[in-house]
Design an enzyme around this catalytic site. Structure first.
Site, PDB file in Angstrom:
ATOM      1  N   ARG A 223      30.119 -36.923  12.428  1.00 41.03           N
ATOM      2  CA  ARG A 223      30.861 -36.177  13.462  1.00 41.03           C
ATOM      3  C   ARG A 223      30.152 -36.391  14.805  1.00 41.03           C
ATOM      4  NH1 ARG A 223      26.890 -32.371  14.362  1.00 41.03           N
ATOM      5  NH2 ARG A 223      25.701 -31.860  12.505  1.00 41.03           N
TER       6      ARG A 223
ATOM      7  N   HIS B 248      11.779 -36.350  14.921  1.00 45.04           N
ATOM      8  CA  HIS B 248      13.177 -36.495  14.527  1.00 45.04           C
ATOM      9  C   HIS B 248      13.826 -37.431  15.546  1.00 45.04           C
ATOM     10  CE1 HIS B 248      17.219 -34.852  13.145  1.00 45.04           C
ATOM     11  NE2 HIS B 248      17.518 -35.534  14.223  1.00 45.04           N
TER      12      HIS B 248
HETATM   13  P1  ADP Z   1      19.613 -30.680   6.869  1.00 45.67           P
HETATM   14  O1  ADP Z   1      20.761 -31.291   6.152  1.00 45.67           O
HETATM   15  O2  ADP Z   1      19.334 -29.300   6.421  1.00 45.67           O
HETATM   16  O3  ADP Z   1      19.725 -30.880   8.349  1.00 45.67           O
HETATM   17  P2  ADP Z   1      17.614 -32.766   6.888  1.00 45.67           P
HETATM   18  O4  ADP Z   1      17.355 -33.646   5.709  1.00 45.67           O
HETATM   19  O5  ADP Z   1      18.344 -33.368   8.029  1.00 45.67           O
HETATM   20  O6  ADP Z   1      18.344 -31.485   6.343  1.00 45.67           O
HETATM   21  O7  ADP Z   1      16.233 -32.148   7.384  1.00 45.67           O
HETATM   22  C1  ADP Z   1      16.175 -31.149   8.371  1.00 45.67           C
HETATM   23  C2  ADP Z   1      14.861 -31.206   9.106  1.00 45.67           C
HETATM   24  O8  ADP Z   1      13.755 -31.007   8.213  1.00 45.67           O
HETATM   25  C3  ADP Z   1      14.569 -32.516   9.802  1.00 45.67           C
HETATM   26  O9  ADP Z   1      15.108 -32.581  11.098  1.00 45.67           O
HETATM   27  C4  ADP Z   1      13.058 -32.567   9.815  1.00 45.67           C
HETATM   28  O10 ADP Z   1      12.583 -31.807  10.919  1.00 45.67           O
HETATM   29  C5  ADP Z   1      12.671 -31.840   8.543  1.00 45.67           C
HETATM   30  N1  ADP Z   1      12.412 -32.781   7.411  1.00 45.67           N
HETATM   31  C6  ADP Z   1      13.344 -33.315   6.601  1.00 45.67           C
HETATM   32  N2  ADP Z   1      12.774 -34.125   5.677  1.00 45.67           N
HETATM   33  C7  ADP Z   1      11.460 -34.110   5.896  1.00 45.67           C
HETATM   34  C8  ADP Z   1      10.311 -34.734   5.267  1.00 45.67           C
HETATM   35  N3  ADP Z   1      10.437 -35.543   4.216  1.00 45.67           N
HETATM   36  N4  ADP Z   1       9.090 -34.467   5.770  1.00 45.67           N
HETATM   37  C9  ADP Z   1       8.936 -33.624   6.798  1.00 45.67           C
HETATM   38  N5  ADP Z   1       9.947 -33.013   7.431  1.00 45.67           N
HETATM   39  C10 ADP Z   1      11.205 -33.241   6.994  1.00 45.67           C
HETATM   40  P1  ADP Z   2      23.490 -31.005  15.426  1.00 46.30           P
HETATM   41  O1  ADP Z   2      22.711 -31.937  14.561  1.00 46.30           O
HETATM   42  O2  ADP Z   2      24.543 -31.677  16.246  1.00 46.30           O
HETATM   43  O3  ADP Z   2      22.655 -30.039  16.196  1.00 46.30           O
HETATM   44  P2  ADP Z   2      23.995 -28.892  13.549  1.00 46.30           P
HETATM   45  O4  ADP Z   2      23.950 -29.296  12.115  1.00 46.30           O
HETATM   46  O5  ADP Z   2      22.869 -28.135  14.111  1.00 46.30           O
HETATM   47  O6  ADP Z   2      24.334 -30.166  14.420  1.00 46.30           O
HETATM   48  O7  ADP Z   2      25.343 -28.064  13.755  1.00 46.30           O
HETATM   49  C1  ADP Z   2      26.078 -28.142  14.952  1.00 46.30           C
HETATM   50  C2  ADP Z   2      26.505 -26.785  15.365  1.00 46.30           C
HETATM   51  O8  ADP Z   2      27.522 -26.303  14.539  1.00 46.30           O
HETATM   52  C3  ADP Z   2      25.387 -25.781  15.313  1.00 46.30           C
HETATM   53  O9  ADP Z   2      25.442 -25.039  16.495  1.00 46.30           O
HETATM   54  C4  ADP Z   2      25.683 -24.945  14.091  1.00 46.30           C
HETATM   55  O10 ADP Z   2      25.302 -23.607  14.271  1.00 46.30           O
HETATM   56  C5  ADP Z   2      27.177 -25.065  13.988  1.00 46.30           C
HETATM   57  N1  ADP Z   2      27.596 -25.101  12.619  1.00 46.30           N
HETATM   58  C6  ADP Z   2      27.161 -25.906  11.634  1.00 46.30           C
HETATM   59  N2  ADP Z   2      27.808 -25.698  10.493  1.00 46.30           N
HETATM   60  C7  ADP Z   2      28.708 -24.703  10.755  1.00 46.30           C
HETATM   61  C8  ADP Z   2      29.704 -24.017   9.992  1.00 46.30           C
HETATM   62  N3  ADP Z   2      29.933 -24.304   8.725  1.00 46.30           N
HETATM   63  N4  ADP Z   2      30.421 -23.084  10.613  1.00 46.30           N
HETATM   64  C9  ADP Z   2      30.220 -22.780  11.892  1.00 46.30           C
HETATM   65  N5  ADP Z   2      29.312 -23.389  12.668  1.00 46.30           N
HETATM   66  C10 ADP Z   2      28.566 -24.339  12.116  1.00 46.30           C
HETATM   67 MG    MG Z   3      19.834 -32.745   9.538  1.00 46.75          MG
END
Ligand code: ADP
Ligand code: ADP
Ligand code: MG
Length: 647
Positions: free
Chosen positions: A292, A208
């Site tokens: 963000r 990632h």
């Molecule tokens: P979310 O919105 O839930 O964060 P992401 O699309 O960013 O979803 O994917 C979350 C994680 O899942 C990524 O950080 C990666 O570790 C894994 N992931 C996402 N897409 C793939 C893929 N096509 N193949 C393998 N792992 C993936």
């Molecule tokens: P990053 O990619 O910066 O790690 P995350 O998607 O993991 O971002 O979310 C950032 C933080 O905000 C995480 O600690 C998650 O638990 C928190 N978080 C995400 N969505 C929500 C939500 N809807 N309400 C409260 N906390 C949230």
């Molecule tokens: Mg993601």
């Protein structure tokens, strides 16, 4: 510039925004839910306002209440932090409608990037590489199955409205597809009220990698290089670093310029992050954009020297940054560790409790961003992240070294944290060589398990347990003439050691063929420090229950420990040997009834100890000859000390 900003968030990120506002001379309003009233952010602002109690929807996610407060307190702009309302397009619109500024991008960008399908369509137009897959309108299951076969298994099903890993399903083979599709749609529908999915080729052992972007208020777009975030558990990042150990200048140029192209293509404003997935063959694909500030933004700040919150505020204020892309440089290397209140040895389950003490100690060359202070309860209603620890050094190798120091140095007493686990990752061979991927934690589970304590580590825990007992019971076996075999349970596993010598501030014991000596340096209440094996240790002890098991924290080690006499004999006398007579409590030797060399019968009185205005006769525990009497009449004794031996 803005005169006053309201921060619509809690914990460390609220404090982080306050810090930059202070620097810029901007006044702040912080808000807090009633159950957060003792947390630092609850009075960190120039003004702090209660949101009342209730659910998240009634507090930190309550747009109307927050916007009304912002109006009432006359703020110019609202910073959403991360999580909560930070990626909520209607929040941006409602703030604008109320005549204030949302510190972040416009609603259209948030909406576009919040939809995995729509954003992919846009990325295709801009010419950004996408994971091979299907993201069209057709949701017919037979059709999707055909698409999956075309892509080739394994395939990943994702909810187009997804986030936080919800609705995601890996499908290894054709036969599993329809069942997984149904499950994914059900989960997505429950979580996001939208059951649309897309398909992606599942990339095996990917990394990632993400790129930090900031666009100023005049349409200039900048990247602040990459972050490597492959060390994750439950789809959550645990350790982040920059630069990535795998990325060379050519690849860096490609991923960063692609990110800038995206910012240009969507007329972006403010801070954002492009997340990529990088294959082992070093092909990179767009995953999603987070519109963000990220949790892990500090590593970028350390390496580039820019204050990203300041840039967010200046962009929202419509300013031009005035610098060029070439002015942004990567200097050295930075790592962030997320300290979670959780138990890595129990499936990363959150631990709750109270933060007894949280502070930086002596070694101060690190950044500790935390939303907690001494005495705070850890709420189970929010993310269990206690703090972020950030270091910066000239090289990755030195950064890892520094982080190891920092993890030992910083105090988190009270609740079990993942601190020791982080150290295990940092010292893992594959992490050290930079050979990491998103399945690192599962792949090396065995090696990262607690049972991998070295003999030395265990010796430190044994020393901590012995000193803890000494302090707690104020009992010191000040003369030990023979070897005492003891047993210690560390996290429910049993180990043996031989106590060779113990005085009030020094212990020597043998464990698995090595001899160890430690010195107690200081203690106050439940805190104490000791030295040995060329190192200094800070420890904390608290009894967990009556069976004498206690939680011991030594630097970053946390263990449940129970000291017992070997062969399950629990009385000290039996531990010391049959004829050892001990003082049952602190007091004074009142009378000695037998002389050395005299013979006694089991049960006969040998001496009398006076304590709390009462006389306690010490009876012979065996028949024999009085060999040693270690005290004279009138001398003070501590509880547990050896008074006399019978042979
Ligand atoms: P979310 O919105 O839930 O964060 P992401 O699309 O960013 O979803 O994917 C979350 C994680 O899942 C990524 O950080 C990666 O570790 C894994 N992931 C996402 N897409 C793939 C893929 N096509 N193949 C393998 N792992 C993936
Ligand atoms: P990053 O990619 O910066 O790690 P995350 O998607 O993991 O971002 O979310 C950032 C933080 O905000 C995480 O600690 C998650 O638990 C928190 N978080 C995400 N969505 C929500 C939500 N809807 N309400 C409260 N906390 C949230
Ligand atoms: Mg993601």
């Amino acid at each position: 510039m803005f005169d006053k900003i309201l921060i619509a968030n809690r914990g460390e990120i609220a404090l982080r925004v306050v810090k930059t506002c202070r620097k810029l001379g901007i006044k702040t309003v912080t808000i807090f839910a009633d159950n957060d009233q003792f947390l630092p952010h609850a009075n960190a602002g120039d003004e702090s306002v209660s949101l009342g109690g209730g659910s998240l929807a009634q507090t930190y996610l309550n747009q109307r209440k927050i916007i009304d407060l912002a109006k009432k307190y006359n703020v110019d702009a609202i910073h959403p932090g991360y999580g909560f309302l930070s990626e909520n397009s209607s929040f941006q619109q409602n703030i604008a409608k109320a005549g204030m500024i949302f510190i972040g991008p416009c609603a259209e960008a948030i909406e576009l990037m919040g939809d995995k399908k729509e954003s992919k369509v846009k990325m295709e137009q801009i010419g950004v590489p996408l994971v091979p897959g299907y993201h069209g309108e057709n949701q017919d299951e037979k059709f999707l199955l055909d698409e999956a076969k075309k892509i080739g298994f394994p395939v990943l099903i994702k909810a187009t409205a997804g986030g936080g890993g919800k609705g995601m399903r890996i499908v290894q083979e054709e036969a599993e597809f329809l069942g997984a599709l149904e499950a994914s749609k059900r989960e997505a529908s429950n979580a996001f009220g939208n059951d649309k999915v897309l398909l992606e080729k599942y990339i095996e052992l990917p990394r990632h990698i993400e790129v930090q972007l900031v666009s100023d208020g005049k349409g200039n777009h900048y990247h602040f290089f990459e972050r490597e975030c492959s060390i994750q558990r439950r789809y959550q990042k645990v350790i982040e670093e920059t630069p990535s150990p795998i990325i060379d200048d050519e690849l860096r140029e490609k991923i960063c310029s692609t990110a800038v192209k995206i910012a240009e293509g969507i007329n972006y404003l403010g801070a954002g992050t492009i997340e990529y997935i990088l294959t082992p063959q070093k092909d990179f694909y767009f995953l999603e954009m987070n519109t963000r500030l990220q949790v892990e933004h500090p590593v970028t700040e350390e390496v580039t020297g820019f204050d990203l919150v300041e840039l967010q505020i200046r962009a929202a204020n419509g300013e031009a940054f005035g610098f060029k892309q070439e002015d942004i440089k990567q200097k050295g290397h930075s790592i962030e560790c997320r300290i979670y209140a959780e138990d890595p040895d129990n499936n990363f389950l959150p631990t709750n409790g109270r933060v007894k003490k949280i502070s930086a100690q002596h070694y101060t060359d690190y950044r500790l961003d935390s939303g907690y202070t001494d005495g705070n309860s850890i709420s189970t209603s929010y993310d269990p992240m206690l703090a972020k620890l950030i270091v910066h050094a000239d090289s990755r190798e030195n950064s890892i070294k520094k982080m190891n120091h920092a993890l030992d140095d910083v105090l988190f007493l009270g609740a079990k944290t993942n601190r020791d686990y982080l150290k295990r990752i940092l010292s893992h061979k594959e992490f050290v060589t930079g050979n990491i991927h998103t399945h690192f934690v599962e792949t090396y589970k065995k090696q990262l398990d607690q049972s991998t304590y070295t003999d030395q580590t265990r010796a430190i825990i044994i020393a901590a347990a012995l000193f803890s007992k000494t302090i707690k019971e104020k009992s010191i076996w000040n003369v030990i003439t023979k070897k005492l075999s003891k047993e210690i349970f560390i996290d429910e596993k049993s180990f043996c050691f031989d106590l060779l010598e113990q005085s009030h501030n020094k212990i020597t014991f043998a464990h698995r063929g090595n001899e160890y000596t430690f010195f107690l340096r200081d203690f106050e209440g439940e805190y104490y420090s000791f030295e040995g094996m060329g190192d200094f240790y800070y420890a904390f002890q608290s009894y967990i229950n009556q069976d004498e098991a206690q939680q011991i924290i030594v630097n970053s080690l946390e263990a449940k420990v129970k000291l017992v006499a070997k062969a399950q004999k629990t009385s000290m006398a039996s531990l010391l040997g049959e004829g050892a007579l001990q003082s049952p409590m602190p007091g004074k030797v009142f009378k000695i009834l037998k002389k050395e060399g005299e013979s006694v019968q089991e049960g006969e009185d040998v001496l009398i100890v006076e304590a709390m205005k009462m006389e306690h006769s010490i009876k012979a525990t065996a028949s024999g000859t009085v060999k040693n009497i270690f005290f004279k009449e009138g001398e003070q004794v501590q509880g547990g000390v050896l008074l006399c031996e019978i042979e």
